[in-house]
Design an enzyme around this catalytic site. Structure first.
Site, PDB file in Angstrom:
ATOM      1  CE  LYS A 192      -1.738   2.676   3.035  1.00 54.26           C
ATOM      2  NZ  LYS A 192      -1.619   3.951   2.321  1.00 54.26           N
ATOM      3  N   GLY A 244       7.248   4.590   8.228  1.00 59.06           N
ATOM      4  CA  GLY A 244       6.381   5.743   8.453  1.00 59.06           C
ATOM      5  C   GLY A 244       6.591   6.308   9.840  1.00 59.06           C
ATOM      6  CB  THR A 246       7.479   6.897  16.089  1.00 55.50           C
ATOM      7  OG1 THR A 246       8.787   6.956  15.496  1.00 55.50           O
ATOM      8  CG2 THR A 246       7.583   6.142  17.387  1.00 55.50           C
ATOM      9  N   GLY A 249       3.642   3.211  13.748  1.00 55.20           N
ATOM     10  CA  GLY A 249       4.441   2.015  14.030  1.00 55.20           C
ATOM     11  C   GLY A 249       3.984   1.359  15.333  1.00 55.20           C
ATOM     12  CD  GLU A 266      13.113   3.738   7.991  1.00 58.83           C
ATOM     13  OE1 GLU A 266      13.061   4.585   8.914  1.00 58.83           O
ATOM     14  OE2 GLU A 266      13.051   4.027   6.793  1.00 58.83           O
ATOM     15  CB  CYS A 300      12.983   8.593   8.214  1.00 56.93           C
ATOM     16  SG  CYS A 300      13.843   7.561   7.030  1.00 56.93           S
ATOM     17  CD  GLU A 397      10.403  11.951  11.825  1.00 55.07           C
ATOM     18  OE1 GLU A 397       9.363  11.400  12.211  1.00 55.07           O
ATOM     19  OE2 GLU A 397      11.237  11.392  11.106  1.00 55.07           O
TER      20      GLU A 397
HETATM   21  P1  NAI Z   1       2.060   7.893   8.553  1.00 51.76           P
HETATM   22  O1  NAI Z   1       2.912   7.051   9.424  1.00 51.76           O
HETATM   23  O2  NAI Z   1       0.665   8.183   8.984  1.00 51.76           O
HETATM   24  O3  NAI Z   1       1.949   7.224   7.101  1.00 51.76           O
HETATM   25  C1  NAI Z   1       2.822   6.256   6.567  1.00 51.76           C
HETATM   26  C2  NAI Z   1       2.013   5.175   5.880  1.00 51.76           C
HETATM   27  O4  NAI Z   1       1.232   4.460   6.825  1.00 51.76           O
HETATM   28  C3  NAI Z   1       1.030   5.674   4.845  1.00 51.76           C
HETATM   29  O5  NAI Z   1       0.989   4.778   3.773  1.00 51.76           O
HETATM   30  C4  NAI Z   1      -0.293   5.657   5.595  1.00 51.76           C
HETATM   31  O6  NAI Z   1      -1.422   5.540   4.767  1.00 51.76           O
HETATM   32  C5  NAI Z   1      -0.155   4.414   6.438  1.00 51.76           C
HETATM   33  N1  NAI Z   1      -0.953   4.388   7.663  1.00 51.76           N
HETATM   34  C6  NAI Z   1      -1.434   5.424   8.384  1.00 51.76           C
HETATM   35  N2  NAI Z   1      -2.118   4.971   9.452  1.00 51.76           N
HETATM   36  C7  NAI Z   1      -2.054   3.621   9.417  1.00 51.76           C
HETATM   37  C8  NAI Z   1      -2.541   2.584  10.258  1.00 51.76           C
HETATM   38  N3  NAI Z   1      -3.227   2.842  11.364  1.00 51.76           N
HETATM   39  N4  NAI Z   1      -2.281   1.313   9.924  1.00 51.76           N
HETATM   40  C9  NAI Z   1      -1.552   1.023   8.831  1.00 51.76           C
HETATM   41  N5  NAI Z   1      -1.093   1.954   7.993  1.00 51.76           N
HETATM   42  C10 NAI Z   1      -1.316   3.242   8.280  1.00 51.76           C
HETATM   43  O7  NAI Z   1       2.805   9.223   8.278  1.00 51.76           O
HETATM   44  P2  NAI Z   1       2.156  10.610   7.777  1.00 51.76           P
HETATM   45  O8  NAI Z   1       0.871  10.908   8.469  1.00 51.76           O
HETATM   46  O9  NAI Z   1       2.109  10.565   6.326  1.00 51.76           O
HETATM   47  O10 NAI Z   1       3.220  11.646   8.298  1.00 51.76           O
HETATM   48  C11 NAI Z   1       3.157  12.120   9.640  1.00 51.76           C
HETATM   49  C12 NAI Z   1       4.538  12.276  10.209  1.00 51.76           C
HETATM   50  O11 NAI Z   1       5.162  11.004  10.223  1.00 51.76           O
HETATM   51  C13 NAI Z   1       5.474  13.134   9.396  1.00 51.76           C
HETATM   52  O12 NAI Z   1       5.357  14.474   9.709  1.00 51.76           O
HETATM   53  C14 NAI Z   1       6.801  12.590   9.805  1.00 51.76           C
HETATM   54  O13 NAI Z   1       7.215  13.181  11.005  1.00 51.76           O
HETATM   55  C15 NAI Z   1       6.544  11.130  10.026  1.00 51.76           C
HETATM   56  N6  NAI Z   1       6.929  10.295   8.869  1.00 51.76           N
HETATM   57  C16 NAI Z   1       8.047   9.564   8.955  1.00 51.76           C
HETATM   58  C17 NAI Z   1       8.456   8.815   7.882  1.00 51.76           C
HETATM   59  C18 NAI Z   1       9.682   8.004   7.929  1.00 51.76           C
HETATM   60  O14 NAI Z   1      10.184   7.610   6.880  1.00 51.76           O
HETATM   61  N7  NAI Z   1      10.215   7.681   9.061  1.00 51.76           N
HETATM   62  C19 NAI Z   1       7.734   8.802   6.633  1.00 51.76           C
HETATM   63  C20 NAI Z   1       6.515   9.557   6.652  1.00 51.76           C
HETATM   64  C21 NAI Z   1       6.167  10.280   7.732  1.00 51.76           C
END
Ligand code: NAI
Length: 801
Positions: A192, A244, A246, A249, A266, A300, A397
């Site tokens: 996804k 994505g 924390t 996660g 990650e 990240c 972050e």
């Molecule tokens: P997010 O963690 O919500 O999204 C990442 C992925 O997870 C997306 O594909 C999203 O649709 C999916 N997702 C969201 N909720 C989920 C759930 N309950 N179960 C399974 N999948 C789910 O990150 P978001 O909202 O896009 O960004 C928010 C903050 O997260 C950013 O400001 C940043 O600080 C951090 N982030 C960190 C990343 C990294 O590579 N470590 C990447 C993206 C965001």
């Protein structure tokens, strides 16, 4: 006008990349995309779509399907159906598919780069020169692993159907990081993509058809967090790989706890960028440009915390501000810009909100006087200085082009500040002295450390975090293990429920006299104590549990440990962390010595153990424990890391480091051998341990501390707290000063370990409720255990001119 005058007054003209090919591709699909399931684009079951737009202009690009639980179900079924035939292929046949995917990505690299930039807002220079070439590199590298798999990983098999969830910051690259190792190891995939950036994943799906990848091996379901959640919860998925935030996660850790899904995470970071006074400051400034303004800081592992030595802070700030003034923010498709657009309005507002909060908390904000485009989502490169280490901008972050700067005086202070975070993803260290740089690199708690460089990635080098930055690695041999499981483990039967047939009602310690009389086998006092910090101690509760033998006879009493005892044990174990610095040679000597002492006590321990588990098993356990001690004494100085050779002028030193202090719930059915089989790999790796010995026969504690006490093992390296496994597990899992929990018990205990550890995202390793034959060396010892006892740190060191 002289040439020099012309040069200095020259303005950049626009240099836009031509998006025609990508737009044609979008039009060919009528700018409307369904999911990619079983080899073809399908209409979403609920018929819902959402828009994806260009952050550089705010304009809509296309409609994309919103995945429902029914879509996820169809995709998982397709992946499951494709699994047997995919696994039947030889490594060579799978290698050819991966190779074909690499070639196909290369052939379409320009279209993919432009599409990525349109959907994400990152500068075309980055998608063209970094993201897409690395995507191809990942498929090439893993084509090689598919070819070598049988030789290099005998006795392992793929997890099965893998659910993968990726973020929006490196959409196609994250897809490659996930899909390439999964396919190379023989898994099938449901992926996804992030809701902001689904397009390149869909373009990749089409490429996979073009190379003839069998239908169902890769499935792409688009949608938001709810779609991701449906994938995480689907019972037909064997493993979840997530990149994505924390926070998500943590939610995934909890959601997968009751299942057997393998999990790699990650997550976020707040990575330090450390500049020592002897660094080449001009290079360091260029490093910072890459470290925090690459991909608008939405990385990240961005070097978002600048730690600079006080003596050069002013000079560096001047140089940095001068460089920031030359950064060009503008249309992502312009080949001559440095900083593109922020992914979405919500992210832009989040960045701005955090910067304002940082200023309110005392930070000084500096931004260059540059003009931003009049439409689209842009944010100026920002320097926050005088940031207090506890300020929100030093701790959270930001995921934007914002650098939070602090100063330090001495190298130890730099390391202390660097580690003053819940994260541990990456770090960048700048010094012209190899000693200073490597000393810092060794002490920083992070999965990746770049020396005099930053943001370098390669398919051969593991990438992943310590602490709340997640667990598991992506890339190279380290990453492959995440998609494999030992065949014996997959086929192992379930463990019997974790009850304690030997233990009955709690009694106060004063009743222990009765136990002495009631022990018909040895007729000696078997009231044992706890063992904390190298000393025997009484339990805080003042209670003990009677322990019965196989025939119901009373064998003795064991202390009923509680929260306070665990806290004391964790404190003792943390104090003993110097164990990690003891040379591997010395650790080996101590393990040999424990073996010698155990061997000398063979008869008495066997006799006592017989009453609980029978003569045959007791004799076998003592004998096999001596062998296991020899085994890990042997491993101490042999489980080395590796040196990777990425295609740059760097080497990456993959160091095996201990995790820290680990809580251990020992299996109840194998009191002595079960304990040694788990505690030994941990201490072999340099961890310190708080162990809860077998609940069925906790009296083994007395024999263990007698052996350990006489074997030169420093106090606190192994601590033993007897009691109810489920109660003590809760304390261990929720303890913030523990770095990992290993829990070996029945299914419910293992599920509890995973759910309870989600708080500070400590690493959890369990037997998934499966029964392990500890007497079988294939199941009970070796690399599988050591891999979990270490975490890998990749230190990138430049060489050459
Ligand atoms: P997010 O963690 O919500 O999204 C990442 C992925 O997870 C997306 O594909 C999203 O649709 C999916 N997702 C969201 N909720 C989920 C759930 N309950 N179960 C399974 N999948 C789910 O990150 P978001 O909202 O896009 O960004 C928010 C903050 O997260 C950013 O400001 C940043 O600080 C951090 N982030 C960190 C990343 C990294 O590579 N470590 C990447 C993206 C965001």
């Amino acid at each position: 006008m002289s040439v020099i005058e012309k040069f200095t007054t020259m303005e950049y003209g626009p240099a836009p990349e031509d998006p025609k090919e990508s737009l044609l591709w979008l039009d060919r699909h009528q700018r409307r995309f369904g999911h990619f399931i079983a080899g073809r684009f399908t209409t979403p079951v609920e018929g819902k779509y959402f828009e994806t737009s260009d952050p550089g202009t705010g304009e809509k690009i296309a409609d994309v399907a919103q995945g429902s639980a029914a879509d996820i179900d169809a995709a998982v079924k397709a992946a499951r159906a494709a699994l047997p035939a995919w696994q039947k292929l030889s490594g060579h046949q799978r290698a050819r598919f991966l190779y074909a995917l690499a070639r196909q990505v290369q052939k379409h690299s320009r279209r993919l780069a432009v599409l990525e930039t349109l959907d994400n807002g990152k500068p075309i220079r980055e998608s063209r020169d970094i993201d897409i070439p690395l995507v191809a590199r990942h498929f090439y590298h893993h084509a090689g692993w598919a070819q070598l798999l049988a030789q290099e990983f005998p006795g392992y098999q793929p997890c099965g159907v893998v659910g993968q969830i990726i973020p929006w910051n490196f959409p196609l690259l994250m897809l490659a990081w996930k899909i390439a190792p999964a396919l190379a190891t023989g898994n099938t995939v449901v992926l996804k993509p992030a809701e902001f950036t689904p397009l390149t994943a869909l373009a990749f799906a089409e490429l996979s058809n073009e190379v003839g990848l069998p239908a169902g091996v890769v499935n792409i379901v688009t949608g938001d967090g709810a779609t991701g959640e449906a994938l995480v919860r689907h019972p037909g998925v064997d493993k979840i790989a997530f990149t994505g935030s924390t926070e998500v996660g943590r939610a995934i850790r909890r959601a997968t706890a009751p299942s057997h899904k393998k999990l790699s995470l990650e997550l976020g970071g707040k990575s330090p960028f450390i500049i020592f006074e002897d660094a080449d400051l001009d290079s360091a400034v260029e490093g910072l440009v890459d470290g925090i303004w690459f991909n608008q800081g939405q990385v990240c592992c961005a070097g978002s915390r600048l730690l600079v030595q006080e003596s050069v802070a002013e000079k560096l700030t001047r140089k940095l501000q001068a460089r920031m003034s030359t950064l060009r923010v503008g249309s992502p498709l312009d080949k001559a810009i440095d900083i593109g657009a922020i992914i979405a309005r919500v992210q832009l507002e989040r960045i701005d909100g955090l910067v304002k909060q940082g200023i309110a908390e005392g930070a000084t904000c500096w931004q260059p006087d540059i003009v931003l485009p009049s439409r689209g989502l842009y944010y100026k490169p920002t320097l926050l200085s005088n940031v207090h280490p506890t300020s929100i901008v030093a701790q959270q972050e930001i995921f934007g082009p914002v650098l939070a700067a602090m100063t330090f005086r001495t190298p130890p202070e730099a390391v202390q500040l660097a580690n003053n975070t819940v994260y541990g993803l990456a770090a960048s260290v700048w010094s012209e002295s190899v000693n200073v740089a490597l000393q810092a690199a060794a002490q920083i708690k992070a999965g990746v450390v770049w020396v005099n460089s930053t943001n370098l990635f390669d398919a051969a080098c593991g990438f992943g975090g310590y602490r709340e930055s997640g667990y598991g690695r992506e890339g190279g041999r380290e990453g492959l293990v995440e998609y494999l499981e030992p065949t014996w483990l997959k086929n192992a039967p379930n463990f019997a429920p974790n009850l304690a047939p030997g233990s009955g009602q709690t009694s106060s310690s004063s009743s222990s006299a009765a136990a002495d009389v009631a022990n018909p086998i040895t007729n000696i006092d078997r009231t044992v104590k706890l063992y904390i910090g190298g000393k025997q101690s009484r339990p805080d509760s003042g209670y003990s549990i009677p322990v019965h033998g196989r025939n119901g006879e009373l064998l003795g009493e064991a202390p009923l440990g509680n929260r306070k005892d665990i806290r004391n044990a964790v404190e003792a174990a943390r104090k003993a962390q110097g164990w990690a610095k003891t040379t591997a040679h010395n650790r080996a000597q101590i393990l040999f010595y424990i073996a010698e002492n155990l061997s000398q006590r063979t008869d008495e321990i066997t006799t006592r153990l017989s009453a609980a588990i029978g003569e045959k098993q007791a004799a076998q356990e003592v004998q096999a424990s001596v062998e296991r001690l020899f085994c890990y004494a042997a491993w101490c100085d042999k489980f080395d890391g590796a040196v990777h050779n990425p295609p740059f002028r760097n080497i990456s030193i993959a160091m095996n480091e201990p995790i820290g202090t680990v809580g251990l719930i020992c299996p109840s059915d194998s009191p002595l051998l079960g304990f040694f089989s788990l505690a030994l790999p941990l201490i072999c790796a340099g961890n310190t341990v708080v162990a809860v010995p077998s609940e069925k026969y906790p009296l083994i504690t007395g024999d263990l501390y007698q052996v350990l006490e006489t074997s030169d093992l420093p106090g606190g390296v192994i601590n033993l707290v007897t009691g109810r496994s489920s109660e003590l597990l809760k304390v261990l899992a929720e303890h913030d000063d523990l770095d990992a929990v290993w829990c070996y018990g029945d299914e419910s205990l293992c599920a509890a370990a995973k759910a309870l550890s989600a708080g500070n995202l400590k690493q959890v390793w369990t037997n998934e409720g499966r029964k392990i034959d500890w007497s079988d060396a294939v199941q009970g010892e070796g690399r599988w255990f050591l891999q979990h006892a270490y975490q890998v740190k990749n230190i990138w060191v430049p060489y050459g001119e």
